[in-house]
Design a protein around this motif. Structure first.
Motif, PDB file in Angstrom:
ATOM      1  N   LEU A 131       0.811  -1.336  -0.226  1.00 10.82           N
ATOM      2  CA  LEU A 131      -0.302  -0.100  -0.084  1.00 10.82           C
ATOM      3  C   LEU A 131       0.957   1.273  -0.010  1.00 10.82           C
ATOM      4  O   LEU A 131       1.405   1.479   0.819  1.00 10.82           O
ATOM      5  CB  LEU A 131      -0.869   0.124   1.129  1.00 10.82           C
ATOM      6  N   ALA A 132       0.982   1.747  -1.032  1.00 13.45           N
ATOM      7  CA  ALA A 132       2.064   2.965  -1.227  1.00 13.45           C
ATOM      8  C   ALA A 132       1.303   4.234  -1.193  1.00 13.45           C
ATOM      9  O   ALA A 132       0.335   4.514  -2.295  1.00 13.45           O
ATOM     10  CB  ALA A 132       2.969   3.001  -2.529  1.00 13.45           C
ATOM     11  N   GLY A 133       1.504   5.176  -0.327  1.00  8.97           N
ATOM     12  CA  GLY A 133       1.129   6.687  -0.486  1.00  8.97           C
ATOM     13  C   GLY A 133       1.998   7.401  -1.139  1.00  8.97           C
ATOM     14  O   GLY A 133       2.764   6.933  -1.820  1.00  8.97           O
ATOM     15  N   SER A 134       1.730   8.582  -0.998  1.00  9.14           N
ATOM     16  CA  SER A 134       2.383   9.607  -1.752  1.00  9.14           C
ATOM     17  C   SER A 134       3.970   9.928  -1.350  1.00  9.14           C
ATOM     18  O   SER A 134       4.109   9.668  -0.065  1.00  9.14           O
ATOM     19  CB  SER A 134       1.577  11.086  -1.843  1.00  9.14           C
ATOM     20  N   GLY A 135       4.496  10.678  -1.968  1.00 10.98           N
ATOM     21  CA  GLY A 135       5.959  11.159  -1.681  1.00 10.98           C
ATOM     22  C   GLY A 135       6.876  10.017  -1.117  1.00 10.98           C
ATOM     23  O   GLY A 135       6.861   8.773  -1.720  1.00 10.98           O
ATOM     24  N   ASN A 136       7.872  10.251  -0.197  1.00 14.46           N
ATOM     25  CA  ASN A 136       9.033   9.616   0.210  1.00 14.46           C
ATOM     26  C   ASN A 136       8.480   8.258   0.837  1.00 14.46           C
ATOM     27  O   ASN A 136       9.325   7.195   0.711  1.00 14.46           O
ATOM     28  CB  ASN A 136       9.970  10.353   0.939  1.00 14.46           C
ATOM     29  N   ASN A 137       7.509   8.371   1.678  1.00 17.04           N
ATOM     30  CA  ASN A 137       6.947   7.373   2.518  1.00 17.04           C
ATOM     31  C   ASN A 137       6.505   6.147   1.387  1.00 17.04           C
ATOM     32  O   ASN A 137       6.747   5.061   1.645  1.00 17.04           O
ATOM     33  CB  ASN A 137       5.835   7.811   3.460  1.00 17.04           C
ATOM     34  N   GLY A 138       5.898   6.712   0.377  1.00 17.66           N
ATOM     35  CA  GLY A 138       5.306   5.579  -0.607  1.00 17.66           C
ATOM     36  C   GLY A 138       6.685   5.116  -1.340  1.00 17.66           C
ATOM     37  O   GLY A 138       6.551   4.016  -1.758  1.00 17.66           O
ATOM     38  N   GLY A 139       7.671   5.961  -1.515  1.00 17.87           N
ATOM     39  CA  GLY A 139       8.918   5.259  -2.121  1.00 17.87           C
ATOM     40  C   GLY A 139       9.466   4.437  -1.149  1.00 17.87           C
ATOM     41  O   GLY A 139       9.942   3.530  -1.970  1.00 17.87           O
ATOM     42  N   ASP A 140       9.416   4.618   0.005  1.00 11.76           N
ATOM     43  CA  ASP A 140      10.045   3.349   0.789  1.00 11.76           C
ATOM     44  C   ASP A 140       9.352   2.335   0.643  1.00 11.76           C
ATOM     45  O   ASP A 140      10.079   1.336   0.524  1.00 11.76           O
ATOM     46  CB  ASP A 140       9.920   3.867   2.466  1.00 11.76           C
ATOM     47  N   ALA A 141       8.095   2.275   0.294  1.00 10.89           N
ATOM     48  CA  ALA A 141       7.196   1.030   0.287  1.00 10.89           C
ATOM     49  C   ALA A 141       7.279   0.408  -0.955  1.00 10.89           C
ATOM     50  O   ALA A 141       7.642  -0.829  -1.212  1.00 10.89           O
ATOM     51  CB  ALA A 141       5.948   1.523   0.625  1.00 10.89           C
ATOM     52  N   LEU A 142       7.394   1.311  -2.261  1.00  7.95           N
ATOM     53  CA  LEU A 142       7.680   0.688  -3.424  1.00  7.95           C
ATOM     54  C   LEU A 142       9.164  -0.009  -3.627  1.00  7.95           C
ATOM     55  O   LEU A 142       9.342  -0.936  -4.121  1.00  7.95           O
ATOM     56  CB  LEU A 142       7.546   1.935  -4.518  1.00  7.95           C
ATOM     57  N   PHE A 143      10.147   0.739  -3.153  1.00  7.27           N
ATOM     58  CA  PHE A 143      11.616   0.074  -3.057  1.00  7.27           C
ATOM     59  C   PHE A 143      11.359  -1.058  -2.240  1.00  7.27           C
ATOM     60  O   PHE A 143      12.267  -1.907  -2.665  1.00  7.27           O
ATOM     61  CB  PHE A 143      12.618   1.194  -2.402  1.00  7.27           C
ATOM     62  N   ALA A 144      10.896  -1.305  -1.146  1.00  6.32           N
ATOM     63  CA  ALA A 144      10.719  -2.490  -0.289  1.00  6.32           C
ATOM     64  C   ALA A 144      10.129  -3.500  -1.210  1.00  6.32           C
ATOM     65  O   ALA A 144      10.528  -4.808  -1.236  1.00  6.32           O
ATOM     66  CB  ALA A 144       9.995  -2.016   1.019  1.00  6.32           C
ATOM     67  N   GLY A 145       9.030  -3.158  -1.826  1.00 12.62           N
ATOM     68  CA  GLY A 145       8.212  -4.070  -2.683  1.00 12.62           C
ATOM     69  C   GLY A 145       9.167  -4.632  -3.739  1.00 12.62           C
ATOM     70  O   GLY A 145       9.212  -5.946  -4.112  1.00 12.62           O
ATOM     71  N   ALA A 146      10.184  -3.760  -4.458  1.00 14.59           N
ATOM     72  CA  ALA A 146      10.895  -4.151  -5.450  1.00 14.59           C
ATOM     73  C   ALA A 146      12.031  -5.273  -4.769  1.00 14.59           C
ATOM     74  O   ALA A 146      12.364  -5.946  -5.266  1.00 14.59           O
ATOM     75  CB  ALA A 146      11.628  -2.972  -6.020  1.00 14.59           C
ATOM     76  N   ARG A 147      12.536  -5.047  -3.520  1.00 11.77           N
ATOM     77  CA  ARG A 147      13.468  -6.055  -3.074  1.00 11.77           C
ATOM     78  C   ARG A 147      12.977  -7.259  -2.793  1.00 11.77           C
ATOM     79  O   ARG A 147      13.406  -8.370  -3.022  1.00 11.77           O
ATOM     80  CB  ARG A 147      14.051  -5.241  -1.550  1.00 11.77           C
ATOM     81  N   LEU A 152      -1.528   2.160  -5.467  1.00 10.11           N
ATOM     82  CA  LEU A 152      -1.120   3.487  -5.035  1.00 10.11           C
ATOM     83  C   LEU A 152      -2.372   4.029  -4.463  1.00 10.11           C
ATOM     84  O   LEU A 152      -3.379   4.446  -5.255  1.00 10.11           O
ATOM     85  CB  LEU A 152      -0.660   4.003  -6.435  1.00 10.11           C
ATOM     86  N   LEU A 153      -2.123   4.497  -3.559  1.00  8.57           N
ATOM     87  CA  LEU A 153      -2.993   5.357  -2.876  1.00  8.57           C
ATOM     88  C   LEU A 153      -3.175   6.861  -3.245  1.00  8.57           C
ATOM     89  O   LEU A 153      -4.315   7.408  -3.125  1.00  8.57           O
ATOM     90  CB  LEU A 153      -2.837   5.404  -1.229  1.00  8.57           C
ATOM     91  N   SER A 154      -2.164   7.336  -3.627  1.00  9.97           N
ATOM     92  CA  SER A 154      -2.156   8.902  -4.493  1.00  9.97           C
ATOM     93  C   SER A 154      -1.456   8.646  -5.947  1.00  9.97           C
ATOM     94  O   SER A 154      -0.335   9.073  -5.770  1.00  9.97           O
ATOM     95  CB  SER A 154      -1.505   9.659  -3.577  1.00  9.97           C
ATOM     96  N   PRO A 155      -2.085   8.033  -6.752  1.00  4.00           N
ATOM     97  CA  PRO A 155      -1.341   7.783  -7.855  1.00  4.00           C
ATOM     98  C   PRO A 155      -0.770   9.052  -8.513  1.00  4.00           C
ATOM     99  O   PRO A 155       0.394   8.877  -9.247  1.00  4.00           O
ATOM    100  CB  PRO A 155      -2.436   7.141  -8.957  1.00  4.00           C
TER     101      PRO A 155
END
Length: 124
Positions: free
Chosen positions: A70-86, A98-101
């Motif tokens: 569940l990826a929000g906006s900005g850097n916190n969403g980036g943290d989640a997306l990079f974690a998902g990539a890992r 994407l909660l705020s596409p």
């Protein structure tokens, strides 16, 4: 002082069983100072690595497991997306909602997609 109180060890950040709380401004100030001392993106990748490691600890092996980010906006969403990539690189089937596409962290989204993750439009 009771025997119970005398035997209790003090934990940093905890007084009388209550954890210290920091304001958003205090956290931002600490992050700003840290960000000035590390290469761009390093703090985000560190957070993503920690989140991915916590997921591995929780799930055991992630290979073949289905994970929803569940990826929000900005850097916190980036943290989640990079974690998902890992996690995707470790064999998890990762989907992201994407909660705020319109405010998605584009580098994090690109990393997720490059690792084989996909974006879902809804949970339905």
């Amino acid at each position: 002082m009771t025997p119970h109180q005398a035997g209790r060890r003090h934990q940093p950040g905890v007084r009388d069983g209550v954890r210290d709380v920091f304001t958003a401004a205090q956290v931002r100030a600490a992050e700003d100072q840290l960000l000035a001392d590390v290469p761009p993106g390093a703090l985000m990748h560190r957070a993503a690595a920690g989140l991915a490691a916590a997921c591995v600890d929780l799930l055991g092996s992630v290979y073949g497991r289905q994970v929803l980010v569940l990826a929000g906006s900005g850097n916190n969403g980036g943290d989640a997306l990079f974690a998902g990539a890992r996690l995707a690189r470790r064999g998890a089937r990762v989907s992201a909602l994407l909660l705020s596409p319109e405010q998605v962290h584009t580098d994090g989204l690109a990393a997720l997609r490059a690792a084989g993750g996909q974006v879902v439009a809804s949970l339905a």
